[in-house]
Design a protein around this motif. Structure first.
Motif, short mmCIF file in Angstrom:
data_model
loop_
_atom_site.label_atom_id
_atom_site.label_comp_id
_atom_site.label_asym_id
_atom_site.label_seq_id
_atom_site.Cartn_x
_atom_site.Cartn_y
_atom_site.Cartn_z
N TYR A 86 51.06 33.28 40.84
CA TYR A 86 50.45 33.98 41.85
C TYR A 86 49.31 35.09 41.57
O TYR A 86 48.34 35.05 42.53
CB TYR A 86 51.80 34.74 42.56
N ASP A 87 49.23 35.70 40.52
CA ASP A 87 48.31 36.47 40.17
C ASP A 87 47.01 35.87 40.07
O ASP A 87 45.92 36.46 39.78
CB ASP A 87 48.80 37.37 38.93
N ASN A 88 46.87 34.33 39.54
CA ASN A 88 45.59 33.99 39.48
C ASN A 88 44.88 33.19 40.76
O ASN A 88 44.01 32.85 40.65
CB ASN A 88 46.04 32.49 38.66
N ILE A 89 45.79 33.31 41.74
CA ILE A 89 45.33 32.67 42.74
C ILE A 89 43.95 33.22 43.49
O ILE A 89 43.95 34.63 43.52
CB ILE A 89 46.33 32.73 44.05
N LYS A 90 42.99 32.67 43.61
CA LYS A 90 41.69 32.87 44.16
C LYS A 90 41.35 32.82 45.50
O LYS A 90 40.52 33.37 46.21
CB LYS A 90 40.51 32.56 43.02
N VAL A 91 41.77 31.45 45.82
CA VAL A 91 41.39 31.20 47.25
C VAL A 91 42.64 30.39 47.90
O VAL A 91 43.19 29.66 47.29
CB VAL A 91 40.30 30.08 47.16
N VAL A 92 42.79 30.98 49.11
CA VAL A 92 44.20 30.36 49.72
C VAL A 92 43.59 29.31 50.94
O VAL A 92 42.51 29.90 51.71
CB VAL A 92 44.99 31.55 50.48
#
Ligand code: UDP
Ligand code: MN
Length: 274
Positions: free
Chosen positions: A210-216
């Motif tokens: 979760y903490d690495n998510i850059k683009v959704v």
């Protein structure tokens, strides 16, 4: 030197109507929030009204008018149940932005959570795997190098070979056919294009990384602007069975309500509700 390089690199998106333009506005504000140093460019077709163009001009560095390309492949598109996707062929105009050396294309339904300027260290064609078929890349986020020559080849290819899904993703995957096997550096981590299905199909990984998510990326027929937003509680209520994450929808709506909605032309009749 850095400054010079930065002015030759851009994030590029696309809108063929005012509704998708809302997505472009939220995307651009999300990029500004994470402090991108690159240019922001939006390609628009005739379906985008003057007032929305004005608003796009307040956050994008450049607005580039383009014609809508049609894949004239209505059979395949009909099979997919997404006749609206024919306009995604318009995406290919991005290769004509030769005033830039390198660009990152981003769909209007993407949202940037963390700075992704490091993408400009990658080469054409870099993209993240598609969650549905990981030997194909998802064409909602990709690194490319503008070139009239590539643009022409893409159009020729579209006419002769066609696209296996009737949209841009099928065609781009055939055109850049060695992506799956040739060079691992052209495989972006999935965190650069986390498609909304991943939220429910692999929830443990979603939590772990979760903490690495850059683009959704809110793929599919239901987009963030279709969900309902309660103006009193300032929270979004996700429509059932879209798989969209409430947390990221909330981020999208917070940006929309703070930076986009207050400046919308009240005369506009848009196909979304708040
Ligand atoms: N698009 C557009 N108008 C449309 C459909 C699509 O401008 O009517 C653009 C927009 O940038 C959008 C992209 O084409 O994000 C790809 O379409 P979409 O995101 O709907 O496809 P999905 O990611 O759901 O497969
Ligand atoms: Mn998309």
């Amino acid at each position: 030197m850095g400054e010079n390089r930065e002015s030759q690199e851009a994030f590029v998106t696309l809108a063929t109507n005012d509704t998708y333009a809302l997505g472009c506005l939220v995307l651009a504000h999300s990029l500004r929030r994470v402090g991108t140093t690159r240019k922001l460019v939006v390609m628009v077709s005739v379906g985008v009204s003057d007032s929305v163009r004005g608003q796009l001009g307040s956050v994008f560095d450049q607005i580039v008018p383009v014609n809508v390309l049609d894949s004239s492949d209505t059979c395949n598109l009909a099979l997919l149940g997404r006749p609206d996707l024919s306009v995604t062929f318009t995406k290919f105009h991005c290769w004509r932005l030769t005033q830039f050396k390198k660009c990152v294309f981003m769909d209007a339904d993407t949202l940037v959570i963390r700075n992704i300027d490091d993408l400009f260290d990658r080469e054409e064609l870099s993209a993240a795997p598609d969650a549905g078929w990981p030997d194909c890349f998802n064409s909602g986020v990709f690194v490319f190098e503008p070139s009239e020559d590539t643009y022409k080849k893409l159009l020729d290819y579209a006419v002769t070979a066609g696209s296996f899904d009737g949209g841009d993703q099928g065609l781009l995957n055939l055109f850049f056919k060695n992506w799956a096997t040739e060079d691992i550096k052209k495989h972006l981590p999935f965190t650069y294009n986390v498609v909304s299905q991943a939220f429910y199909s692999y929830l443990p990984a979603f939590k772990q990384f979760y903490d690495n998510i850059k683009v959704v990326h809110f793929i599919g027929a239901v987009k963030p602007w279709h969900h309902s937003f309660n103006v009193t509680t300032r929270t979004v209520t996700p429509l059932p069975s879209t798989g969209h994450s409430q947390e990221f929808l909330q981020v999208w709506w917070d940006i929309f309500m703070e930076s986009v909605q207050p400046y919308l032309d009240p005369q506009l009749t848009l196909s979304f509700q708040t």
